[in-house]
Write an enzyme that holds these catalytic residues in place. Structure first.
Site, PDB file in Angstrom:
ATOM      1  CE  LYS A 173      -2.095   2.688   2.865  1.00  0.00           C
ATOM      2  NZ  LYS A 173      -2.054   3.908   2.035  1.00  0.00           N
ATOM      3  N   GLY A 226       7.083   4.992   7.807  1.00  0.00           N
ATOM      4  CA  GLY A 226       6.163   6.117   7.957  1.00  0.00           C
ATOM      5  C   GLY A 226       6.384   6.779   9.297  1.00  0.00           C
ATOM      6  CB  THR A 230       1.500   5.487  11.276  1.00  0.00           C
ATOM      7  OG1 THR A 230       1.104   6.821  11.003  1.00  0.00           O
ATOM      8  CG2 THR A 230       0.656   4.533  10.469  1.00  0.00           C
ATOM      9  CD  GLU A 248      13.831   1.155   8.780  1.00  0.00           C
ATOM     10  OE1 GLU A 248      14.289   2.208   9.256  1.00  0.00           O
ATOM     11  OE2 GLU A 248      14.436   0.069   8.839  1.00  0.00           O
ATOM     12  CB  CYS A 282      13.016   9.695   7.369  1.00  0.00           C
ATOM     13  SG  CYS A 282      13.935   8.610   6.273  1.00  0.00           S
ATOM     14  CD  GLU A 384       9.627  13.090  11.293  1.00  0.00           C
ATOM     15  OE1 GLU A 384       8.520  12.566  11.471  1.00  0.00           O
ATOM     16  OE2 GLU A 384      10.541  12.549  10.645  1.00  0.00           O
TER      17      GLU A 384
END
Ligand code: NAD
Length: 480
Positions: A173, A226, A230, A248, A282, A384
């Protein structure tokens, strides 16, 4: 308007709901295509197809799997310009970056794992004269691969390539914000002759389609890239089902600059590590720590270079910074700039939304923004932001630099600038992050372990780490 379709059991399908979501071109702020609003019915179909395909794909000789995957990589290379343009339109990033980084890395990911699988070996343990043990590695089953929007095809292929090479079948996805290149990729899968059901791509919302993948009992492993929030949700769903998990997640990476560094290189690369892809990587260094004797000189040079960056239409070759991925993300980044001001931060450059003239007047642009005057504990330096925003702080000692670097809940990557080799080793060992770059940034060798400590993730990807994640280990002991 173009409708993106799911790719299930080798065919292109509308979602069971027959509902579609708007897909925006963030550089113009307009809907330009539609994306399936898939739900658990689509995921069920995809898992069924992947389960059927696993029987043959998992037993196909590695060389045959490798040949098909290498064909796919060749097709990505053939379509470089088309895919780069699609990535730029979908995400807002400069097309030049997509052409140089995203798409070449997508084919490199596939080629790397397609060839790595040909070089695997197993261990044998001989127990005196009594027994011989040998260890086998078998594909784990159907893997769920869920990826984010910042490096869409780059990260989607980074997840699925080791899974497919290892002999797993996949339900993937991509992010609902950037589905286009995964859709184009599904067409290349058909052209490359990937057997039906080996890869299935279900488009849609994370809370619906993504959650259905995490919950499905037929999915044995979840590889997720992500946000940390999440990641927690996925772990809460999948861990009690004893699924294998690779997470990750987010970062708040430090960039530590000692006074003895190669100054030009440190400044130029720090501009990259701060603002490449609009700061939406990231691995971007969002907190810059500079040793005090160099502080003013660094800040002056860094601000000057940031001001010289070209912001605007992602389709123009001279553009350095394109649009942020969505209106909501632009609002989020702007809210952090406001917060930084409230926390006492001084904006040295940037801080504003931009409305370029012409085609991109309604796009989601924010100036590269540099902030000083904040301490390490404030929210601006703890959370972040994931945009073109960096803070700069001075430090006096090596110990202080290490403490500042380690002062967040994250631990993904860090960058060090020094010409002192002993210090480079000492500081690298003390900084709590999964990846350390000394005198460089985003230098990637795909054989190396990749992943974060603390709230930046669980597990490592890259090289054997990625392949082994998708393999179930078994020891067979034969009494002699
Ligand atoms: P996100 O967590 O919002 O979404 C990532 C993916 O997860 C999307 O496909 C989304 O649809 C899906 N998703 C959302 N909720 C879900 C749920 N409940 N169950 C299953 N799937 C769900 O992240 P994003 O905003 O797309 O990406 C930005 C984040 O990704 C940043 O935090 C960034 O640091 C991180 N990131 C990490 C790495 C890394 O390698 N560590 C790389 C790139 C991005």
């Amino acid at each position: 308007m173009e409708k993106i379709l799911n790719y299930i059991d080798g065919a292109f399908e509308a979602p069971c709901s027959d509902q579609y979501l708007d897909n925006y071109d963030p550089s113009i702020g307009k809907v330009y295509s539609l994306i399936p609003d898939s739900d658990e019915r689509d995921v069920n179909k995809a898992v069924d197809a992947a389960t059927r395909a696993f029987v043959t794909w998992s037993t196909l000789p590695a060389q045959e799997r490798s040949n098909i995957l290498q064909k796919l990589a060749d097709l990505i290379d053939r379509d470089l310009d088309k895919l780069a343009l699609a990535e730029s339109i979908d995400n807002g990033k400069p097309v030049s970056l997509a052409r140089r980084l995203d798409i070449p890395r997508a084919s490199a990911n596939i080629r790397f794992f397609a060839t790595a699988i040909l070089h695997t070996s197993t261990e044998t343990h001989i127990t005196d004269t009594e027994a011989i043990n040998y260890t086998t590695h078998a594909p784990i089953g159907v893997a769920g691969c869920i990826s984010p929007w910042n490096l869409p095809l780059y990260l989607f292929t980074w997840k699925i390539a080791p899974a497919l090479a290892a002999g797993c079948t996949v339900v993937g996805k991509p992010s609902e914000l950037t589905p286009m290149t995964a859709f184009l990729f599904s067409k290349l899968c058909v052209e490359a002759g990937l057997p039906k059901g080996v890869l299935n791509i279900v488009h849609g919302l994370g809370a619906k389609a993504g959650q259905a993948i995490a919950e499905h009992p037929g999915v044995a492993a979840i590889s997720f890239t992500g946000g940390t929030v999440t990641g927690k949700k996925i772990a809460a769903t999948a861990a009690p089902m004893f699924k294998k998990l690779s997470l990750e997640l987010g970062g708040k990476n430090p960039n530590i600059i000692f006074a003895d560094c190669d100054f030009e290189n440190a400044v130029t690369t720090s501009i990259q590590s701060s603002f490449a892809n609009q700061g939406e990587i990231c691995l971007c260094g969002s907190r810059i720590f500079v040793e005090r004797p160099l502080y003013e000189k660094f800040v002056d040079a860094f601000v000057k270079k940031a001001k010289a960056l070209v912001l605007g239409d992602p389709l123009l070759n001279e553009t350095n910074l394109g649009a942020l991925v969505s209106a909501a993300h632009k609002q989020k980044v702007m809210s952090y700039i406001q917060l930084a001001k409230q926390e006492g931060g001084k904006i040295l450059t940037g801080g504003n939304e931009v409305k370029p003239t012409g085609r991109c007047a309604e796009g989601y642009f924010i100036e590269p923004t540099i902030i000083t005057g904040l301490n390490e504990h404030c929210r601006t330096n703890q959370e972040e932001i994931f945009g073109p925003v960096v803070t700069i702080m001075p430090f006096d000692t090596e110990a202080e630099a290490i403490a500042l670097a380690n002062s967040t809940p994250y631990g993904l990557s860090a960058t060090l600038w020094t010409e002192n080799l002993k210090r480079a080793h000492r500081v690298s060992a003390a900084v709590k992050s999964g990846i350390l770059w000394v005198n460089c940034w985003l230098f990637r060798d795909l054989r190396t372990p990749f992943g974060g400590m603390k709230q930046s993730g669980v597990g490592r990807e890259g090289g054997w780490h990625a392949l082994k994640f998708f393999l179930e280990v078994k020891n067979i002991c034969i009494k002699l």
